[in-house]
Motif scaffolding. Structure first.
Motif, short mmCIF file in Angstrom:
data_model
loop_
_atom_site.label_atom_id
_atom_site.label_comp_id
_atom_site.label_asym_id
_atom_site.label_seq_id
_atom_site.Cartn_x
_atom_site.Cartn_y
_atom_site.Cartn_z
N ALA A 66 46.62 35.53 35.67
CA ALA A 66 45.88 34.52 34.90
C ALA A 66 44.63 34.08 35.66
N ALA A 67 44.76 33.93 36.98
CA ALA A 67 43.61 33.54 37.80
C ALA A 67 42.52 34.61 37.71
N ARG A 68 42.96 35.84 37.81
CA ARG A 68 42.02 36.96 37.74
C ARG A 68 41.36 37.01 36.36
N ASP A 69 42.16 36.88 35.34
CA ASP A 69 41.62 36.95 33.97
C ASP A 69 40.64 35.81 33.71
N ALA A 70 40.97 34.63 34.21
CA ALA A 70 40.08 33.47 34.00
C ALA A 70 38.72 33.73 34.63
N ALA A 71 38.74 34.34 35.82
CA ALA A 71 37.48 34.63 36.52
C ALA A 71 36.65 35.62 35.72
N TYR A 72 37.29 36.69 35.27
CA TYR A 72 36.54 37.71 34.51
C TYR A 72 36.03 37.14 33.19
N ALA A 73 36.85 36.30 32.56
CA ALA A 73 36.41 35.69 31.29
C ALA A 73 35.18 34.82 31.51
N ARG A 74 35.17 34.09 32.61
CA ARG A 74 34.05 33.21 32.90
C ARG A 74 32.77 34.04 33.15
N ILE A 75 32.92 35.13 33.87
CA ILE A 75 31.74 35.96 34.15
C ILE A 75 31.29 36.68 32.88
N ASP A 76 32.24 37.15 32.07
CA ASP A 76 31.84 37.81 30.82
C ASP A 76 31.06 36.84 29.93
N ALA A 77 31.50 35.59 29.91
CA ALA A 77 30.78 34.58 29.12
C ALA A 77 29.39 34.35 29.72
N ALA A 78 29.32 34.39 31.07
CA ALA A 78 28.03 34.19 31.74
C ALA A 78 27.06 35.32 31.37
N VAL A 79 27.59 36.54 31.30
CA VAL A 79 26.74 37.68 30.94
C VAL A 79 26.21 37.52 29.52
N GLU A 80 27.11 37.12 28.61
CA GLU A 80 26.67 36.94 27.22
C GLU A 80 25.62 35.84 27.11
N ALA A 81 25.86 34.74 27.84
CA ALA A 81 24.90 33.62 27.81
C ALA A 81 23.54 34.06 28.37
N ALA A 82 23.60 34.86 29.42
CA ALA A 82 22.35 35.31 30.04
C ALA A 82 21.59 36.25 29.10
N LYS A 83 22.33 37.14 28.47
CA LYS A 83 21.67 38.08 27.54
C LYS A 83 21.04 37.34 26.36
N ALA A 84 21.66 36.22 25.98
CA ALA A 84 21.16 35.46 24.83
C ALA A 84 20.00 34.54 25.21
N ALA A 85 19.85 34.29 26.51
CA ALA A 85 18.82 33.33 26.93
C ALA A 85 17.44 33.95 26.82
N PRO A 86 16.43 33.15 26.50
CA PRO A 86 15.07 33.69 26.38
C PRO A 86 14.45 34.00 27.74
N PHE A 87 13.45 34.85 27.73
CA PHE A 87 12.64 35.06 28.93
C PHE A 87 11.71 33.87 29.10
N PRO A 88 11.34 33.56 30.33
CA PRO A 88 10.44 32.41 30.53
C PRO A 88 9.03 32.73 30.03
N ASP A 89 8.35 31.68 29.64
CA ASP A 89 6.96 31.81 29.24
C ASP A 89 6.12 32.21 30.46
N ALA A 90 5.17 33.10 30.24
CA ALA A 90 4.33 33.58 31.35
C ALA A 90 3.61 32.45 32.08
N SER A 91 3.34 31.36 31.37
CA SER A 91 2.58 30.26 32.00
C SER A 91 3.36 29.61 33.14
N LEU A 92 4.70 29.80 33.15
CA LEU A 92 5.49 29.22 34.24
C LEU A 92 5.16 29.88 35.59
#
Lengths: 340, 327
Positions: A289-315
């Motif tokens: 369960a500990a192992r699965d929780a860790a992988y689930a958290r990282i999988d969610a992080a990957v999805e969130a990252a893929k969904a996040a926009p790229f920064p505006d060039a002005s930054l």
């Protein structure tokens, strides 16, 4: 993390989950890199998870760490948010460093993680300075600096160890001996007996531990950090481990003997820790369960990252300096998608 | 106003800032010995007032002097790191350029690096190739850094104060031959803002832009030219990045002619940047070509005749000024 009940299975189970979080992060980061989602290189921490986890488990939020190019594990162990880190790798809004730095420049000052680093040994010199600041301000905190075995051949390593002893600074040096300096066997380019002997030459107390044994690292780190907190000055912790992956993820390991990686993989820290937990009576389901929780958290992080926009060039123009910041391109030289 | 030597005025400025802010401290070689500094006595007596935690006498470890300053700055203090000379500053270029200049940016603005690094520039008689270099252009070229090169005791004191109060890392380059020079220093706080030039002599025929000790030599040249009826405006930039474009543009708008004088090797130097910028920005105001003067591209030699061959002198500035005036 409580500093009590060391070696208690419940504590080790928690640390096992942290190691799994690091392992999952590194595996998913490699997949993301292979899929073309990561703009730069990544230096993976696979096989070394017990060192960062065991050391940081004995640090407080108010303590500082300084890391190196292989800094994902240290960052997660010190409490950085893996989702923000994954966004940083993918160069997205919400990255730990605002997508300005990438893998090698992950930092999270809110948890005392003062930065990974692209230049070896600079964490050492900055670390003694951070410790000096702590002393000047009279704060109750310490500094831990992570370096690899290869870095013990850089001059600032000696300067910083000498300096720390001269000013009796509250600092722990953690040398993660993962056997390789980039693609060179460190021992093939290193004279003398190695990192421990070098630290002892400065009169610094040293600890030597199997860096793949989380329980052992946790216990030794507790002793070393306890000595730093107790005013006994700098301490040096040498953790023997092995860099399972290459220097960077696309490294083909052409410099390794046949079977070497596989042989060392048998000693990787997560399996050993899981076996220890089972022996101590933790249910297999709880370990899984500990192992699965860790992988689930990282999988969610990957999805969130893929969904996040790229920064505006002005930054790109922000945070260079207050005085004399860069001027934006004149109108006739602007490019599509660029700052305006 | 009080007449003071440069080294004393700057020491006074540091002491005043250390009294004002307990997080200001200094580190470097020889700071607390009987010498109270290295080649000059910029720290003499400070150990008695501030103690060894704030006047930190270090080993000969340039990497760590600079690196520790960076670490201590991001951890919330305001260190003043002394690297003795720009030549030794090269031992710590990594920590200055790769760390101090970039930490704020590459960590997405999480941290500031409020430090000052002192590294003296310039030829001092007989100091030869490794104790004489003027490397200010290296740091002007590095995003993230502020670069200061004061030319008078008052500016040394006042700019050090501003440098210490700045949240940007500041490279503070004093000239070794100015440490013993004297000048009037104000009795009040005397803070000199970063990025503001000083018009040290007003004129209408030619603008000479310079900094550090060369600004004093430019004043001598202007005085000589005045004898021939030429009216020269001399601008002491004081801060090289960011440099005071407004002051230079205004002056060139008035005189229509520009000469930039530097002590450093001319090729790839900061004078070239000023020339290029003014040429682009003030084309319509320029009555003639702009000129620069700097040292030949060679190491600083030792023996006096050769050393003088290297030097940019008031006589050479005058000769170069005539080129501008006659072209």
């Amino acid at each position: 993390m409580s500093e009590q009940n060391r070696n208690e299975p419940a504590r080790i189970l928690q640390l096992y989950e942290t190691m799994c979080l690091i392992r999952a992060f590194e595996e998913r980061a490699e997949e993301a890199f292979d899929a073309g989602l990561v703009n730069g290189s990544i230096h993976q921490y696979i096989g070394q998870e017990a060192v960062g986890t065991g050391v940081c488990a004995n640090l407080r939020d108010t303590d500082y760490i300084l890391s190196n190019h292989r800094g994902h594990g240290h960052s997660i162990a010190k409490g950085a948010d893996p989702e923000a880190m994954m966004k940083e790798l993918m160069g997205r809004v919400g990255g730990t460093s605002g997508a300005k730095g990438g893998s090698m420049h992950i930092a999270d000052f809110s948890v005392g993680m003062l930065g990974a680093n692209g230049v070896l040994a600079d964490g050492l010199t900055m670390g003694v300075g951070a410790a000096q600041a702590i002393a000047l301000k009279g704060e109750d905190a310490i500094v831990a600096v992570f370096v690899g075995d290869g870095t013990t051949n850089r001059g600032p390593f000696y300067e910083a160890l000498n300096w720390a002893m001269v000013y009796e600074l509250p600092i722990l040096f953690v040398c993660e001996n993962n056997t390789y300096a980039s693609s060179t066997l460190t021992r093939s380019v290193t004279a003398g007996e190695g990192p421990v002997a070098r630290a002892q030459a400065f009169g610094m107390p040293t600890f030597d531990v199997d860096g793949n044994d989380l329980v052992a690292v946790d216990a030794v780190a507790a002793e070393a950090i306890g000595a730093v907190r107790g005013g006994k000055g700098p301490q040096f912790l040498h953790a023997r481990t092995y860099r399972v992956k290459g220097h960077i993820s696309r490294d083909k390991l052409l410099y390794r003997a046949e079977g070497e990686t596989e042989e060392n993989w048998k000693r990787e820290p997560l399996g050993a820790c899981a076996a220890w937990l089972a022996e101590e009576g933790i249910a297999e389901d709880d370990i899984a369960a500990a192992r699965d929780a860790a992988y689930a958290r990282i999988d969610a992080a990957v999805e969130a990252a893929k969904a996040a926009p790229f920064p505006d060039a002005s930054l790109a123009y922000q945070d260079v300096q207050d005085l004399g910041p860069p001027e934006i391109w004149p109108e006739n030289l602007r490019m599509p998608g660029g700052a305006s | 106003m009080t007449e003071m030597m440069f080294q004393d005025a700057v020491r006074e400025g540091l002491a005043e800032e250390m009294r004002r802010d307990p997080l200001v401290w200094a580190l470097g070689e020889d700071l607390s010995t009987a010498h109270g500094g290295t080649s000059a006595n910029q720290y003499l007596g400070l150990i008695d007032e501030f103690g060894p935690k704030r006047i930190v006498n270090t080993p000969i470890s340039e990497n760590t002097i600079m690196g520790a300053a960076v670490g201590a700055a991001v951890a919330g203090t305001r260190p003043v790191a002394d690297l003795r000379m720009a030549d030794f500053g090269m031992c710590a270029v990594d920590e200055l350029v790769n760390q101090a200049a970039k930490i704020r940016y590459m960590f997405g603005g999480q941290a500031r690096v409020p430090l000052v690094v002192r590294q003296a520039i310039g030829v001092r008689k007989g100091a030869a190739a490794q104790h004489s270099q003027s490397t200010e252009a290296w740091y002007v070229h590095t995003p993230g850094l502020v670069v200061v090169a004061p030319g008078t005791p008052a500016d040394g004191r006042g700019l050090l104060k501003s440098a210490i109060r700045s949240d940007d890392p500041v490279v503070f380059m004093e000239h070794k031959d100015l440490w013993g020079a004297t000048g009037e220093v104000p009795d009040d706080e005397g803070v000199v803002p970063l990025g503001k030039a000083s018009i040290v002599r007003e004129g209408s025929d030619l603008t000479i832009v310079s900094w550090s000790r060369m600004a004093r030599l430019a004043e001598e040249a202007a005085e000589a030219l005045a004898g021939d009826g030429v009216s020269v405006e001399v601008i002491d930039l004081r801060t090289l990045w960011p440099w005071d474009k407004a002051a230079v543009y205004a002056s060139v708008g008035k005189t229509g002619r520009l000469l930039v004088a530097q002590e450093a090797v001319q090729v790839g130097g900061f004078a070239a940047e000023i020339m290029a910028d003014v040429t682009e920005a003030c084309a319509s105001a320029l009555e003639t070509h702009v000129r620069r003067i700097g040292a030949p591209r060679m190491p600083v030699p030792y023996a006096e005749p050769m050393e003088n061959e290297y030097r940019v002198t008031p006589a050479r500035i005058v000769a170069k000024a005539r080129e501008v005036l006659e072209s």
